[in-house]
Design a protein around this motif. Structure first.
Motif, short mmCIF file in Angstrom:
data_model
loop_
_atom_site.label_atom_id
_atom_site.label_comp_id
_atom_site.label_asym_id
_atom_site.label_seq_id
_atom_site.Cartn_x
_atom_site.Cartn_y
_atom_site.Cartn_z
N ARG A 343 -9.00 -22.78 -27.98
CA ARG A 343 -10.26 -23.51 -27.73
C ARG A 343 -10.01 -25.01 -27.59
NH1 ARG A 343 -11.99 -19.55 -31.46
NH2 ARG A 343 -11.61 -20.96 -33.22
N LEU A 344 -9.08 -25.54 -28.41
CA LEU A 344 -8.74 -26.96 -28.31
C LEU A 344 -8.18 -27.28 -26.93
CD1 LEU A 344 -8.30 -29.76 -29.68
CD2 LEU A 344 -6.05 -28.91 -30.38
N LEU A 345 -7.29 -26.41 -26.44
CA LEU A 345 -6.69 -26.63 -25.13
C LEU A 345 -7.73 -26.54 -24.02
CD1 LEU A 345 -3.36 -24.64 -25.54
CD2 LEU A 345 -3.54 -27.09 -25.09
N VAL A 346 -8.66 -25.61 -24.14
CA VAL A 346 -9.72 -25.49 -23.13
C VAL A 346 -10.48 -26.80 -23.03
CG1 VAL A 346 -11.96 -24.42 -22.65
CG2 VAL A 346 -10.01 -22.99 -23.23
N ASP A 347 -10.84 -27.39 -24.17
CA ASP A 347 -11.60 -28.64 -24.18
C ASP A 347 -10.79 -29.79 -23.57
OD1 ASP A 347 -13.69 -27.33 -25.38
OD2 ASP A 347 -13.18 -27.99 -27.41
N ARG A 348 -9.51 -29.87 -23.93
CA ARG A 348 -8.69 -31.00 -23.44
C ARG A 348 -8.35 -30.85 -21.96
NH1 ARG A 348 -4.91 -32.55 -28.71
NH2 ARG A 348 -6.72 -33.09 -30.01
N VAL A 349 -8.13 -29.64 -21.52
CA VAL A 349 -7.88 -29.42 -20.10
C VAL A 349 -9.14 -29.74 -19.30
CG1 VAL A 349 -7.42 -27.66 -18.36
CG2 VAL A 349 -6.02 -27.76 -20.43
N ALA A 350 -10.32 -29.38 -19.83
CA ALA A 350 -11.57 -29.67 -19.13
C ALA A 350 -11.76 -31.18 -18.96
CB ALA A 350 -12.75 -29.07 -19.90
N VAL A 351 -11.41 -31.96 -19.98
CA VAL A 351 -11.50 -33.42 -19.88
C VAL A 351 -10.60 -33.94 -18.77
CG1 VAL A 351 -11.01 -35.59 -21.07
CG2 VAL A 351 -12.20 -33.75 -22.28
N LEU A 352 -9.39 -33.41 -18.69
CA LEU A 352 -8.46 -33.84 -17.66
C LEU A 352 -8.97 -33.48 -16.27
CD1 LEU A 352 -5.01 -32.99 -19.28
CD2 LEU A 352 -5.89 -35.26 -18.75
N LEU A 353 -9.54 -32.30 -16.13
CA LEU A 353 -10.04 -31.88 -14.83
C LEU A 353 -11.22 -32.73 -14.38
CD1 LEU A 353 -9.80 -27.99 -15.17
CD2 LEU A 353 -8.40 -29.48 -13.72
N ASP A 354 -11.93 -33.32 -15.33
CA ASP A 354 -13.06 -34.20 -15.01
C ASP A 354 -12.63 -35.64 -14.76
OD1 ASP A 354 -14.94 -32.20 -15.13
OD2 ASP A 354 -15.45 -32.57 -17.25
N SER A 355 -11.36 -35.92 -14.97
CA SER A 355 -10.86 -37.29 -14.82
C SER A 355 -10.19 -37.47 -13.47
CB SER A 355 -9.87 -37.63 -15.93
OG SER A 355 -8.60 -37.04 -15.67
N SER A 356 -9.88 -38.71 -13.15
CA SER A 356 -9.17 -39.02 -11.91
C SER A 356 -7.72 -39.43 -12.19
CB SER A 356 -9.89 -40.15 -11.16
OG SER A 356 -9.94 -41.32 -11.99
N ALA A 357 -7.25 -39.12 -13.40
CA ALA A 357 -5.95 -39.62 -13.83
C ALA A 357 -4.79 -38.71 -13.44
CB ALA A 357 -5.95 -39.80 -15.36
N ILE A 358 -5.06 -37.57 -12.81
CA ILE A 358 -4.00 -36.60 -12.53
C ILE A 358 -3.81 -36.41 -11.04
CG2 ILE A 358 -4.26 -35.36 -14.72
CD1 ILE A 358 -6.03 -33.33 -13.28
N SER A 359 -2.62 -35.95 -10.68
CA SER A 359 -2.29 -35.71 -9.27
C SER A 359 -2.92 -34.41 -8.80
CB SER A 359 -0.78 -35.65 -9.09
OG SER A 359 -0.27 -34.46 -9.69
N SER A 360 -2.89 -34.18 -7.50
CA SER A 360 -3.46 -32.94 -6.95
C SER A 360 -2.68 -31.72 -7.43
CB SER A 360 -3.47 -33.00 -5.42
OG SER A 360 -2.16 -33.22 -4.92
N GLN A 361 -1.35 -31.84 -7.55
CA GLN A 361 -0.56 -30.71 -8.06
C GLN A 361 -0.93 -30.40 -9.49
OE1 GLN A 361 3.74 -31.00 -7.70
NE2 GLN A 361 4.07 -29.53 -9.34
N THR A 362 -1.06 -31.45 -10.32
CA THR A 362 -1.44 -31.25 -11.71
C THR A 362 -2.81 -30.61 -11.81
OG1 THR A 362 -0.14 -33.18 -12.38
CG2 THR A 362 -1.81 -32.41 -13.92
N ARG A 363 -3.73 -31.02 -10.95
CA ARG A 363 -5.08 -30.44 -10.97
C ARG A 363 -5.03 -28.93 -10.69
NH1 ARG A 363 -9.81 -32.62 -11.26
NH2 ARG A 363 -8.88 -34.70 -11.00
N ARG A 364 -4.22 -28.53 -9.72
CA ARG A 364 -4.11 -27.10 -9.41
C ARG A 364 -3.52 -26.34 -10.60
NH1 ARG A 364 -2.19 -29.28 -4.54
NH2 ARG A 364 -0.04 -28.84 -5.15
N GLU A 365 -2.52 -26.91 -11.22
CA GLU A 365 -1.89 -26.24 -12.37
C GLU A 365 -2.85 -26.15 -13.55
OE1 GLU A 365 2.70 -27.58 -11.24
OE2 GLU A 365 1.61 -28.62 -12.85
N LEU A 366 -3.61 -27.21 -13.79
CA LEU A 366 -4.54 -27.19 -14.92
C LEU A 366 -5.72 -26.25 -14.66
CD1 LEU A 366 -4.67 -30.89 -16.15
CD2 LEU A 366 -3.51 -28.94 -17.19
N GLU A 367 -6.12 -26.11 -13.42
CA GLU A 367 -7.17 -25.13 -13.11
C GLU A 367 -6.69 -23.73 -13.45
OE1 GLU A 367 -7.90 -25.98 -9.04
OE2 GLU A 367 -9.41 -27.54 -9.45
#
Length: 377
Positions: A343-367
């Motif tokens: 559950r902690l990881l779900v919340d933290r990954v969701a924050v990252l997906l809502d941010s502009s701080a990651i690359s397109s490759q990272t976004r695909r991996e986090l999705e």
């Protein structure tokens, strides 16, 4: 390659005034003081418990009488007394890391690097995060992540909050490390570990030319096309170092190329396990990273440590996120191993997906990570 150090005419090659001796044991002494305050005991009370006079304790804490020069048996006896008095075990284990940090600092401030590079302390073994953070404590005053907050109740009057080196010693340290990295660069594979570790320490340097110097050292590296090469760890460290100075392109390239096959992914996970203390075996060089027999470390423990590094403001967030993706992909059972962590990881990954701080490759991996985690909530 020209040495970029800036030195006054009346100083030595280390940037120090002739005849001035470096202060030894400053990191160990300051950590000893923090431990004493955490217990808590006054200097008088601790001196009585140890069977020494107060001036000895004062000398250890101020580094006028370096704790690092105490005989090994006596240092162990001091640690056991502190443990009996209530000092946290983790803080006592950090004394070993502080001793290593002081050895590097003393070596760097004692003169220019020797042409015999194997004599340099950074050539001897692969440093962990805790040792590196102890060095950073002296270089920029940032407390190590593994160190609990100091106990303020025992303090009386003004007190140093860190073992921060004075500006001239900081400059001398970085000048030494730059020169050591440049010498190691000309030594090929025999100097690879020294080059990599010296480069990483230089990334803490806030001098205006540091980013350009790191970029120049990167250009002198053969680089990697895919997977593991003898320069893999060096390329990784340089890329991570450049992120500290606002340049993420090297990190993006490393993620694409350095972990473009299974060997590179294994090397990255092994490195993280060692760096974060999950793998506690001492390593003399970087080759352990590609040894598949070294992957027996606790994957859940590593995932817990990595969860703390999923924050948008971290310079290496793309590397951290990719490592979580690779770890979950290689050990599917981790998705159901700890529901709270899930559950902690779900919340933290969701924050990252809502941010502009990651690359397109990272976004695909986090999705992909987010989807896999939500299936097991």
């Amino acid at each position: 390659m020209a040495v970029s150090s800036r030195r006054a005419a009346n100083t030595t090659l280390t940037g120090r005034s002739p005849g001035r001796q470096p202060r030894q044991g400053a990191v160990t002494g300051h950590l000893f003081k923090v431990i004493r305050e955490h217990v808590p005991r006054t200097q008088d009370e601790l001196a009585e418990a140890l069977g020494v006079d107060k001036t000895t304790v004062q000398g250890w804490e101020s580094a006028r009488r370096p704790l690092t020069s105490t005989q090994a048996g006596n240092l162990r006896a001091v640690s056991r007394t502190l443990l009996r008095l209530g000092a946290p075990s983790l803080m006592l284990t950090l004394l070993n890391e502080a001793v290593d940090a002081d050895a590097v600092i003393t070596h760097a401030l004692s003169g220019p690097p020797s042409p015999t590079l194997s004599h340099h302390p950074l050539s001897g073994w692969v440093f962990t995060r805790d040792t590196t953070h102890m060095l950073a404590w002296a270089l920029n005053g940032t407390p190590p992540a593994a160190l609990p907050a100091p106990n303020q109740r025992s303090r009386r009057g003004p007190s140093r909050s860190s073992p921060l080196l004075d500006p001239s010693d900081q400059r001398a340290f970085y000048d030494h490390m730059r020169r050591a990295a440049e010498l190691a660069d000309h030594s090929g594979e025999s100097g690879a570990l020294l080059r990599r570790q010296a480069l990483y320490l230089c990334s803490y340097d806030t001098a205006p030319d540091t980013r350009a110097w790191l970029a120049d050292m990167r250009r002198h590296s053969p680089g990697i096309r895919s997977g593991w090469t003898p320069h893999w760890a060096d390329t990784r460290s340089v890329a991570a170092s450049l992120t500290r100075h606002g340049d993420r392109e090297a990190l993006y390239a490393f993620i694409r190329n350095g972990m473009g096959d299974e060997t590179g992914e294994v090397a990255n996970l092994n490195y993280w396990a060692y760096w974060l203390g999950i793998d506690q075996l001492p390593r003399p060089d970087d080759t352990f990273m590609i040894n598949r027999s070294d992957t027996a470390w606790d994957g859940l423990a590593l995932l817990r440590r990595l969860a703390d590094r999923l924050a948008p403001d971290l310079g290496c967030i793309d590397l951290n996120a990719h490592t979580v993706w690779a770890l979950l992909a290689s050990r599917r059972g981790l998705l159901t191993a700890d529901p709270h962590l899930n559950r902690l990881l779900v919340d933290r990954v969701a924050v990252l997906l809502d941010s502009s701080a990651i690359s397109s490759q990272t976004r695909r991996e986090l999705e992909s990570v987010h989807y896999g985690l939500t299936l097991h909530i």
